[in-house]
Design an enzyme around this catalytic site. Structure first.
Site, PDB file in Angstrom:
ATOM      1  N   CYS A   8      -1.766   3.440 -17.755  1.00  0.00           N
ATOM      2  CA  CYS A   8      -2.725   3.059 -16.423  1.00  0.00           C
ATOM      3  C   CYS A   8      -4.091   3.507 -16.593  1.00  0.00           C
ATOM      4  CB  CYS A   8      -2.083   3.746 -15.143  1.00  0.00           C
ATOM      5  SG  CYS A   8      -2.803   3.143 -13.707  1.00  0.00           S
ATOM      6  N   CYS A  12      -5.571   9.256 -11.286  1.00  0.00           N
ATOM      7  CA  CYS A  12      -4.637   9.919 -10.286  1.00  0.00           C
ATOM      8  C   CYS A  12      -4.567  11.104 -11.045  1.00  0.00           C
ATOM      9  CB  CYS A  12      -3.513   9.113 -10.005  1.00  0.00           C
ATOM     10  SG  CYS A  12      -3.895   7.678  -9.140  1.00  0.00           S
ATOM     11  N   CYS A  15      -0.897  12.209 -11.899  1.00  0.00           N
ATOM     12  CA  CYS A  15       0.024  11.024 -12.594  1.00  0.00           C
ATOM     13  C   CYS A  15       0.238  11.388 -14.265  1.00  0.00           C
ATOM     14  CB  CYS A  15      -0.337   9.671 -12.240  1.00  0.00           C
ATOM     15  SG  CYS A  15       0.879   8.477 -12.835  1.00  0.00           S
ATOM     16  N   CYS A  52      14.036  -0.001  -6.060  1.00  0.00           N
ATOM     17  CA  CYS A  52      12.409   0.069  -6.283  1.00  0.00           C
ATOM     18  C   CYS A  52      12.036  -0.373  -7.696  1.00  0.00           C
ATOM     19  CB  CYS A  52      11.887   1.188  -5.658  1.00  0.00           C
ATOM     20  SG  CYS A  52       9.995   1.240  -5.553  1.00  0.00           S
ATOM     21  N   CYS A  85      12.153  -3.450  -3.648  1.00  0.00           N
ATOM     22  CA  CYS A  85      10.809  -2.808  -3.327  1.00  0.00           C
ATOM     23  C   CYS A  85       9.822  -2.786  -4.704  1.00  0.00           C
ATOM     24  CB  CYS A  85      10.842  -1.438  -2.826  1.00  0.00           C
ATOM     25  SG  CYS A  85       9.188  -0.534  -2.518  1.00  0.00           S
ATOM     26  N   CYS A 145       5.877   0.529   2.560  1.00  0.00           N
ATOM     27  CA  CYS A 145       6.230   1.914   2.357  1.00  0.00           C
ATOM     28  C   CYS A 145       5.017   2.637   1.982  1.00  0.00           C
ATOM     29  CB  CYS A 145       7.361   1.605   1.312  1.00  0.00           C
ATOM     30  SG  CYS A 145       7.968   3.343   0.582  1.00  0.00           S
ATOM     31  N   ARG A 217      11.568   9.107   3.937  1.00  0.00           N
ATOM     32  CA  ARG A 217      12.379   9.264   2.638  1.00  0.00           C
ATOM     33  C   ARG A 217      11.793  10.487   1.952  1.00  0.00           C
ATOM     34  NH1 ARG A 217      14.594   4.416   1.791  1.00  0.00           N
ATOM     35  NH2 ARG A 217      13.808   2.515   3.142  1.00  0.00           N
TER      36      ARG A 217
END
Length: 303
Positions: A8, A12, A15, A52, A85, A145, A217
């Site tokens: 990616c 972030c 991550c 998901c 999801c 979400c 969650r």
């Protein structure tokens, strides 16, 4: 399930899938459809109501064939009777519409933290860009979400700020995931101290008061909490967990342990599409589809 791992371009700081951080996560291509369906069948057999799928990329730009494959994944998992999801980075309104038409139930796009602290965590995507994706998802009739990560170095005020942001949306999100940072070697936050347990509890309790109809969650980092601590999270307001063999690239508590834990607590699982707002959006989609069918002109086949 991670359907596309690593590589990616975002930065972030928490991550392992960012290409900007020297982690052990290796980039891979988008997986084929059948392994996803196999994982979804297993999840359903183990009592999960929502499946998901996450892809590690900034957005879907230039990924037409990959997006078509994902749409087929959504159709087939939805065909199993499960909620579906995805989390695929930034979306355009048209992409959100296509996902809805394929049967997508919910879209995960976390705000992560408060608007004020966000630039300390991510610089490659703005807070407003995240909100734009959430707006596109909501406008398409998909459940939202959106939650955050605790332990990024934020203050109490930042945790309040995160809850304030989601509570200020035109509709409260149907789901609010509470993640505890799992420090990963090679990321800028690899040496962060674990978030104090009481901060997790206070965040859950505050979110439950402010977001009364939202499913809260318990997500990443849950495997570090023993039964008693997880039970306290449910007493504070949690009413869902992420479960399975792995949560993207971080550990997750296995199904057998989770089912045994819930049985000890005397809790029974909800069924798919049982949450009030999710059910409302599903009904609205069906009614719209029926209306379009009723209004469609009959082709003049004799012309």
């Amino acid at each position: 399930m991670n359907i596309k791992t690593g590589g990616c371009t975002e930065d972030c700081s928490y991550c392992s899938q960012s290409s900007r951080h020297p982690t052990s996560t290796k980039a891979s291509r988008l997986v084929d459809i059948e392994p996803v369906l196999e994982a979804a069948r297993k999840a359903k057999a183990n009592g999960s109501t929502r499946f998901c799928m996450g892809a590690a990329w900034r957005d879907l730009a230039g990924r037409k064939r990959g997006f078509e494959r994902i749409l087929e994944m959504v159709r087939q998992v939805r065909g199993m009777g499960m909620e579906v999801c995805t989390t695929l980075g930034m979306l355009s309104p048209e992409q959100a519409r296509q996902l809805k038409e394929a049967g997508l139930t919910a879209y995960n796009h976390n705000l992560d933290t408060s608007r004020e602290f966000y630039p300390e965590v991510i610089t490659t995507r703005s807070y407003d860009e995240r909100l734009e994706t959430i707006s596109a998802v909501r406008d398409a009739g998909i459940s939202v979400c959106s939650g955050g990560i605790l332990g990024l170095g934020e203050s109490d005020g930042d945790r309040v700020g995160l809850i304030w942001e989601v509570s200020s949306m035109p509709e409260h999100p149907e789901s609010f995931p509470v993640n505890a940072l799992v420090p990963i070697k090679g990321t800028p936050l690899e040496n962060n101290e674990p978030v104090p347990y009481q901060n997790i509890l206070r965040t859950i309790a505050t979110a439950r008061i402010v977001l009364p109809q939202t499913i809260i969650r318990l997500a990443a980092g849950r495997q570090t909490l023993d039964d008693a601590k997880q039970a306290m999270c449910f007493m504070a307001g949690t009413n869902a967990i992420f479960t399975g063999e792995q949560m993207l690239t971080t550990p997750c508590s296995p199904w057998d342990e989770d089912k045994a834990m819930m049985e000890r607590w005397g809790l029974e699982g909800m069924h798919s599409f049982e949450q009030v707002n999710v059910a409302r959006k599903e009904r609205s989609a069906l009614e719209s589809s029926h209306e379009l069918t009723e209004r469609s002109p009959v082709p003049n086949v004799g012309a």
